[in-house]
Design an enzyme around this catalytic site. Structure first.
Site, PDB file in Angstrom:
ATOM      1  N   ARG A   1      84.842  -8.445 119.110  1.00 56.78           N
ATOM      2  CA  ARG A   1      83.557  -7.777 118.866  1.00 56.78           C
ATOM      3  C   ARG A   1      82.705  -7.746 120.131  1.00 56.78           C
ATOM      4  NH1 ARG A   1      80.995 -11.057 114.184  1.00 56.78           N
ATOM      5  NH2 ARG A   1      79.526  -9.304 114.102  1.00 56.78           N
TER       6      ARG A   1
ATOM      7  N   HIS B   1      78.380 -18.043 109.603  1.00 60.02           N
ATOM      8  CA  HIS B   1      78.457 -17.782 108.164  1.00 60.02           C
ATOM      9  C   HIS B   1      78.690 -19.086 107.392  1.00 60.02           C
ATOM     10  CE1 HIS B   1      79.358 -13.712 109.719  1.00 60.02           C
ATOM     11  NE2 HIS B   1      78.781 -13.306 108.609  1.00 60.02           N
TER      12      HIS B   1
ATOM     13  N   ASP C   1      69.647 -12.088 111.358  1.00 61.72           N
ATOM     14  CA  ASP C   1      70.988 -12.024 110.789  1.00 61.72           C
ATOM     15  C   ASP C   1      70.871 -12.384 109.303  1.00 61.72           C
ATOM     16  OD1 ASP C   1      73.732 -11.694 110.675  1.00 61.72           O
ATOM     17  OD2 ASP C   1      74.169 -13.096 112.296  1.00 61.72           O
TER      18      ASP C   1
END
Length: 515
Positions: free
Chosen positions: A145, A188, A265
């Site tokens: 990414r 996460h 986020d």
């Protein structure tokens, strides 16, 4: 609606305006439309909301029928992280592939075409690009990414990507500030920590963000990471020192001088939610300087929106959150919504972006790095594709297909395939797993497809054993090409998007320029 002592209509509308919630389904639920009428200004879309461009266009039109200036946001990086093409794989290579080519004109053109497609569907805010410098090759969540490990390369391609996307009328949201590339933990699941000193952060992590701001990035997304050199106690999203003292502060004071929208986020991510809770964390984020609260990847219901709205209102009423800070945040959201609406009006009045449908595949072909040995001979029949499949991180998702078997089948009908994962390797053992691959392949040439083989010992062991038994194996690395090339033919695609698989399949089938 919950009534809170001291709450006014303006206060409630401002609290709704700073939220960017998600929802389930491919049409807008009634509760979401009601909240848009009451002041909600943004909506976040995910792969679950999208089945086709036509359906997406109808969905965004439904939202604008209630709130004409709604911000419709999406996490569309291209490459491995796609929501627009979650069911098929992306038509665009991701950042690492573009960085490998290192042609900023190409990067700009790819982002412009991606932006054009989003704008046609009514999406006007993209939570991209990733400006993270991938200085840690074992990073479990960034990897392909990122445009690469060199800050200057990442900076010039981040700027080009921002310029290309926004030239199509879609606001860029450069992420993950102040930089997620040197982490070994996925935010996460837990709170990552970067122990670099302030000088290193300024010379490495912050370089691409300065370039993005100079290029006019309309938004910056904060990261849920702890950087003790900036704030020893609070993650970036909740830290006034990071958001106000660094991102907002004037350049003459050592800051980045960013005056656009700061978006968090996902607030349900464990890096924040586990320690502070989503409601408390959202209040802290706005107080620290964030303007928009991203939530809805996991919590996608009306109750979440109401709880966050009420938490923000209560924080103002009780004196924890200054009312002017919430009003400023809401005003920034509305200002971006007006910018996006103006750009949409310009498109309707003839300011169009010419389609460039082949740019994604052209870029994927240029990104290939091919290493052949004397042991390699062209394929003479349909091969067996052995896909060694790691567990996908949440940002990528496990619903998006990857690999090249389907693409190879188009060129070599009868191509067979098998998928092998860590659990199978653990249960059977490396030797038995490879014996099963060899048995399924029989006398076919084997194409071994791997993804970040350097990060997965089970995968590296299986590949080594396979190459020992079948040295004529073709190896296709669709992740970060950190390990040395191996196999009779080695192809590094720099990403696992569908077009990367297509480009590699052309070479395996002997159709590519270097095949």
């Amino acid at each position: 609606m919950t009534t809170l002592t001291g709450a006014t209509g303006t206060l409630v509308r401002n609290a709704l305006a700073v939220l960017q919630p998600g929802f389930t389904g491919t049409t807008a639920p009634d509760w979401l439309l009601r909240r848009l009428e009451e002041g909600l200004t943004s909506v976040g879309l995910f792969g679950r909301n999208i089945t086709s461009p036509a359906q997406l266009a109808a969905l965004t039109a439904q939202l604008r029928g209630v709130q004409p200036e709604v911000l419709v946001a999406i996490d569309e990086e291209g490459g491995d992280v796609t929501r627009l093409e979650a069911r098929t794989g992306s038509s665009f290579p991701g950042n690492l592939a573009l960085g490998a080519v290192d042609d900023t004109g190409l990067t700009r053109a790819v982002a412009r075409e991606l932006g054009r497609r989003l704008a046609e569907c009514g999406v006007n805010l993209n939570w991209a690009p990733s400006a993270d410098v991938n200085s840690n090759p074992d990073n479990p969540v960034i990897g392909v990414r990122s445009f690469g490990a060199d800050p200057e390369l990442v900076a010039r391609h981040t700027a080009a990507w921002v310029e290309g996307l926004q030239s199509a009328g879609v606001a860029a949201c450069t992420k993950h500030f102040p930089g997620h590339g040197d982490t070994s933990v996925d935010s996460h699941h837990a709170l990552p920590r970067i122990d670099a000193d302030a000088d290193t952060l300024h010379e490495r992590e912050l370089v691409p963000f300065r370039a993005a701001i100079a290029a006019g990035s309309r938004c910056v997304m904060s990261a849920h990471i702890l950087l003790p050199a900036l704030d020893p106690g609070l993650p970036g999203t909740l830290s006034p020192a990071v958001l106000n003292g660094l991102l907002r502060a004037p350049r003459r004071e050592g800051g980045l001088g960013f005056d656009g929208l700061i978006v968090t986020d996902g607030m349900e991510m464990k890096a924040v939610a586990a320690a502070y809770g989503v409601e408390r964390g959202s209040v802290m984020a706005v107080a620290a300087g964030a303007d928009a609260i991203c939530v809805g990847g996991g919590l996608a219901d009306e109750g979440t929106v109401l709880r966050l709205r009420d938490a923000l209102v209560r924080a103002v009423v009780e004196g924890e959150l200054p009312e002017e800070r919430l009003a400023d945040a809401a005003d920034r959201v509305r200002a971006l919504a007006r910018w996006a609406a103006d750009r949409a009006a310009a498109r309707r009045n003839g300011e169009t972006v010419p389609p460039n449908p082949g740019i994604g595949l052209a870029a994927a072909r240029r990104a290939l790095r091919i290493t052949a040995t004397e042991a390699h001979t062209p394929l003479t029949g349909a091969p067996y594709v052995a896909a060694f499949t790691p567990v996908a991180n949440i940002a990528v998702g496990d619903e998006t297909p990857w690999g090249l078997a389907a693409e190879l089948e188009e060129f070599l009908p009868g191509t067979a395939t098998g998928s092998w994962g860590r659990e199978q390797a653990a249960q059977a053992g490396t030797e038995a797993l490879v014996e099963r691959v060899l048995a399924e392949a029989a006398d076919r040439r084997i194409v071994a497809v791997v993804r970040d083989v350097h990060r997965h010992p089970w995968m590296a062991d299986a590949l080594d054993a396979l190459l020992s038994a079948r040295p004529d194996t073709v190896v296709v690395e669709m992740g970060l090409p950190q390990a040395p090339p191996s196999g009779a033919l080695h192809i590094a695609t720099h990403g696992a998007a569908r077009v990367c698989g297509r480009a590699a399949a052309e070479v395996v089938a002997g159709l590519g320029a270097d095949g």
